[in-house]
Design a protein around this motif. Structure first.
Motif, short mmCIF file in Angstrom:
data_model
loop_
_atom_site.label_atom_id
_atom_site.label_comp_id
_atom_site.label_asym_id
_atom_site.label_seq_id
_atom_site.Cartn_x
_atom_site.Cartn_y
_atom_site.Cartn_z
N GLU A 29 -7.89 4.42 6.86
CA GLU A 29 -9.12 4.28 6.10
C GLU A 29 -9.02 3.19 5.04
N VAL A 30 -7.93 3.20 4.28
CA VAL A 30 -7.83 2.24 3.18
C VAL A 30 -7.66 0.81 3.70
N ILE A 88 0.16 5.80 -0.14
CA ILE A 88 -0.75 6.93 -0.19
C ILE A 88 -0.11 8.01 -1.05
N LYS A 114 -7.28 0.78 -6.57
CA LYS A 114 -7.08 2.17 -6.18
C LYS A 114 -8.24 2.56 -5.29
N PHE A 115 -7.94 3.33 -4.26
CA PHE A 115 -8.97 3.78 -3.33
C PHE A 115 -8.91 5.31 -3.27
N ALA A 141 -5.08 6.02 -2.50
CA ALA A 141 -4.25 4.93 -2.02
C ALA A 141 -4.16 3.88 -3.12
N ARG A 156 -11.11 -0.32 4.69
CA ARG A 156 -11.93 -0.60 3.51
C ARG A 156 -11.51 -1.90 2.83
N ARG A 157 -10.21 -2.15 2.74
CA ARG A 157 -9.73 -3.37 2.05
C ARG A 157 -10.06 -4.63 2.84
N ILE A 206 -9.58 8.39 -1.22
CA ILE A 206 -9.77 8.62 0.21
C ILE A 206 -11.02 9.45 0.40
N PHE A 212 0.82 -1.20 0.00
CA PHE A 212 0.00 0.00 0.00
C PHE A 212 0.86 1.25 0.00
N SER A 223 -5.33 8.42 6.25
CA SER A 223 -5.65 7.84 4.95
C SER A 223 -5.29 6.36 4.91
#
Length: 195
Positions: free
Chosen positions: A105-106, A61, A88-89, A71, A109-110, A91, A59, A102
């Motif tokens: 968060e990612v 950012i 790709k994320f 990310a 989410r993952r 943010i 990962f 950030s």
């Protein structure tokens, strides 16, 4: 059906060249497989993992002058970059350039729902203790503290890569020539490029 093989002339030279190229490609492939195996064994030993990691997710950012944070997640599996699993994320919950929030968060989410992709054997975060702590907090939030995670960073002005492990203040310094260093650098560089 007949197979003809030229025994002299230009076509014969082309056949010889093709054989040499095939032998060189096979030797490269076998060498890379061996280096990847060594890298996995080294990571298992250094990081005290139960098994050598076959799948690593990396990962990073990235943001544009503090805005539009993104990310990237890249996947290394069985010695190869696996572009079909890249993600790709954008943010969503963080304002401005806050790499720690950030990253948290990612990671949430993952790993909150791993139905799309199975979890990796190792998570690699681009960054030091701060980014690693944020990733660990994200994993804690989704109940995935079982997933091994590391941070990878260079000291300012240094060439050696440093690996940060949760719960350990001092990093592990990897030799610049070790197979594990090369694999982790490839993953980090690919995450940078993809972001």
């Amino acid at each position: 059906m007949r197979v003809l093989a030229p025994e002299r002339g230009t076509k014969h030279q082309l056949v010889l060249l093709a054989e040499e190229n095939a032998a060189a490609a096979l030797a490269d492939h076998l060498r890379n497989e061996e280096l990847d195996r060594q890298a996995g064994e080294e990571l298992q030993r250094v990081l005290r993992l139960k098994t050598a990691p076959r799948c690593i997710e990396g990962f990073d950012i990235s943001n544009t002058m503090g805005n539009q944070s993104v990310a990237s997640m890249v996947v290394w599996e069985d010695g190869q970059i696996k572009k079909s699993d890249y993600r790709k994320f954008r943010i969503k919950t963080v304002e401005g350039a806050n790499d720690f929030a950030s990253m948290q968060e990612v990671v949430v989410r993952r790993y909150q729902d791993v139905q799309e992709l199975p979890p990796p054997d190792l998570i690699m975060i681009d960054g030091g203790l701060g980014q690693l702590a944020a990733a660990v907090e994200g994993l804690r939030q989704v109940g995935r503290i079982d997933l091994p995670v590391i941070g990878l960073a260079k000291a300012r002005g240094e060439k050696e890569e440093r690996v940060f492990i949760p719960g350990r203040k001092n990093p592990i310094v990897l030799s610049p020539s070790s197979p594990a260093t090369h694999v982790l650098q490839r993953i980090r560089d690919e995450a940078h490029r993809f972001a």
